[in-house]
Design a protein around this motif. Structure first.
Motif, PDB file in Angstrom:
ATOM      1  N   GLN A 157       0.803  -1.210   0.000  1.00 47.99           N
ATOM      2  CA  GLN A 157       0.000   0.000   0.000  1.00 47.99           C
ATOM      3  C   GLN A 157       0.840   1.267   0.000  1.00 47.99           C
ATOM      4  O   GLN A 157       0.309   2.367  -0.115  1.00 47.99           O
ATOM      5  N   MET A 208       3.497   3.939  -1.477  1.00 45.65           N
ATOM      6  CA  MET A 208       3.908   4.426  -2.787  1.00 45.65           C
ATOM      7  C   MET A 208       5.364   4.095  -3.088  1.00 45.65           C
ATOM      8  O   MET A 208       6.255   4.379  -2.265  1.00 45.65           O
ATOM      9  N   THR A 246      -7.719   2.451  -5.664  1.00 42.41           N
ATOM     10  CA  THR A 246      -8.259   3.706  -5.128  1.00 42.41           C
ATOM     11  C   THR A 246      -9.390   3.426  -4.141  1.00 42.41           C
ATOM     12  O   THR A 246      -9.465   4.041  -3.063  1.00 42.41           O
ATOM     13  N   ASP A 248      -1.996   3.900  -1.715  1.00 42.45           N
ATOM     14  CA  ASP A 248      -1.249   5.080  -2.157  1.00 42.45           C
ATOM     15  C   ASP A 248      -0.184   4.701  -3.184  1.00 42.45           C
ATOM     16  O   ASP A 248       1.010   4.860  -2.952  1.00 42.45           O
ATOM     17  N   THR A 249      -0.617   4.183  -4.319  1.00 37.24           N
ATOM     18  CA  THR A 249       0.348   3.849  -5.366  1.00 37.24           C
ATOM     19  C   THR A 249       0.738   5.123  -6.111  1.00 37.24           C
ATOM     20  O   THR A 249       0.083   6.164  -5.987  1.00 37.24           O
ATOM     21  N   VAL A 261      -1.417   8.683  -6.570  1.00 37.52           N
ATOM     22  CA  VAL A 261      -0.907   9.962  -6.056  1.00 37.52           C
ATOM     23  C   VAL A 261      -0.654  10.968  -7.176  1.00 37.52           C
ATOM     24  O   VAL A 261      -1.030  12.141  -7.073  1.00 37.52           O
TER      25      VAL A 261
END
Length: 308
Positions: free
Chosen positions: A133, A135, A204, A209-210, A214
């Motif tokens: 999860q 980034m 999403t 929070d890839t 973002v």
């Protein structure tokens, strides 16, 4: 068939093929002593595949909600396989893989190396439960794990037989493995970002929070485009410096046709990619680039022998 899909057998076949290519298309043709015999090396491949399979199972367990959104027709856990059965399969695969790793570590008289298999299994679990999860970090972890499947060959097959007489040769061979590990890392890192763009809708909805979420699809495609260009430049310089400079014309032609050209095509297409299908197709292309890139080690080895 449902169990094969659960462990993503296509990816496991690619992983096993990579390791077999390095062994029989490269190391076995060097006329050097190796630490593992053929069946022991087969166990090393099996151990790697089992632990990777366990990683896919645990990933499927924790991705149930995301997969219902991203690929509803491909959901297995909760439909074809119960969650409790999946956990049992996960445990069995991990225990088997680590047990084989423990045996092989004792075969090469390096029992502490068994920790490598435990660490990989633990990292795959942590990735599925939390790191995925985060980034970029999740992408880096997956790419590193794939590249380590190349490095582990040197750790178990070369390192234990290094001595004062063959130290320079072994260092050169290990260096080549590291070069290919870097190649595998870069291509798979790019592929993981592309897969995130493909799965942006489900990710999403699950609050992930890839990079694609973002930055958005438009900006992320530009990032991937830049990474693709970087990979092309690095590969071109490597081909020119090592293959062409040593008059390995067959290896040079192979690399241009089957690795550089497809990578250039990918980089061009990613600039205008927008749909889920676009990203899926480009992700598949990267998988083929990875396979043909790894296969080049056998082409290079045979080219050197032919020139000699």
């Amino acid at each position: 068939m449902k169990y094969l899909k659960l462990i993503r057998y296509q990816n496991l076949l690619l992983l096993a093929s990579m390791q077999l290519i390095f062994r029989y298309g490269f190391l076995k043709l060097q006329n050097i002593a190796l630490a593992l015999n053929d069946w022991q090396y087969g166990l090393l491949v099996l151990s790697t595949v089992l632990i990777a399979a366990a990683g896919y199972v645990i990933n499927n367990i924790f991705d149930q909600d995301t997969d219902l959104e991203n690929k509803p027709d491909g959901v297995i856990i909760g439909k074809s396989v119960t969650e409790s059965a999946a956990y049992t399969i996960y445990a069995a695969l991990n225990i088997s893989g680590v047990a084989i790793g423990f045996y092989l570590s004792n075969v090469i008289l390096k029992p502490s190396f068994a920790a490598v298999f435990i660490l990989i299994a633990a990292t795959l679990y942590i990735y599925a439960t939390s790191l995925k999860q985060m980034m970029v970090l999740g992408n880096v972890i997956v790419a590193l794990l794939l590249s380590f499947s190349v490095v582990i060959i040197g750790v178990f097959d070369l390192y234990p037989v290094i001595n004062a007489e063959n130290q320079l040769l072994m260092a050169n061979l290990f260096s080549i493995l590291l070069d290919y590990a870097l190649f595998a890392f870069i291509i798979n890192f790019i592929r993981e970002i592309v897969k995130d763009m493909e799965d942006i809708k489900g990710d999403t909805s699950q609050g992930m929070d890839t990079l694609a979420i973002v930055l958005g699809i438009a900006k992320t495609t530009k990032v991937v485009f830049a990474l693709g260009l970087m990979a092309i430049v690095m590969l071109f310089v490597y081909t020119k410096s090592y293959f062409l400079a040593n008059k390995l014309f067959i290896a040079t032609l192979y690399t241009i046709l089957f690795v550089l050209a497809p990578l250039l095509f990918f980089t061009i297409k990613i600039w205008t990619a927008k749909s889920k299908e676009d990203f899926h197709n480009l992700s598949t292309l990267l998988k083929w680039i990875l396979l043909f890139g790894i296969l080049s080690i056998a082409i290079i080895t045979l080219n050197i022998k032919y020139n000699a």
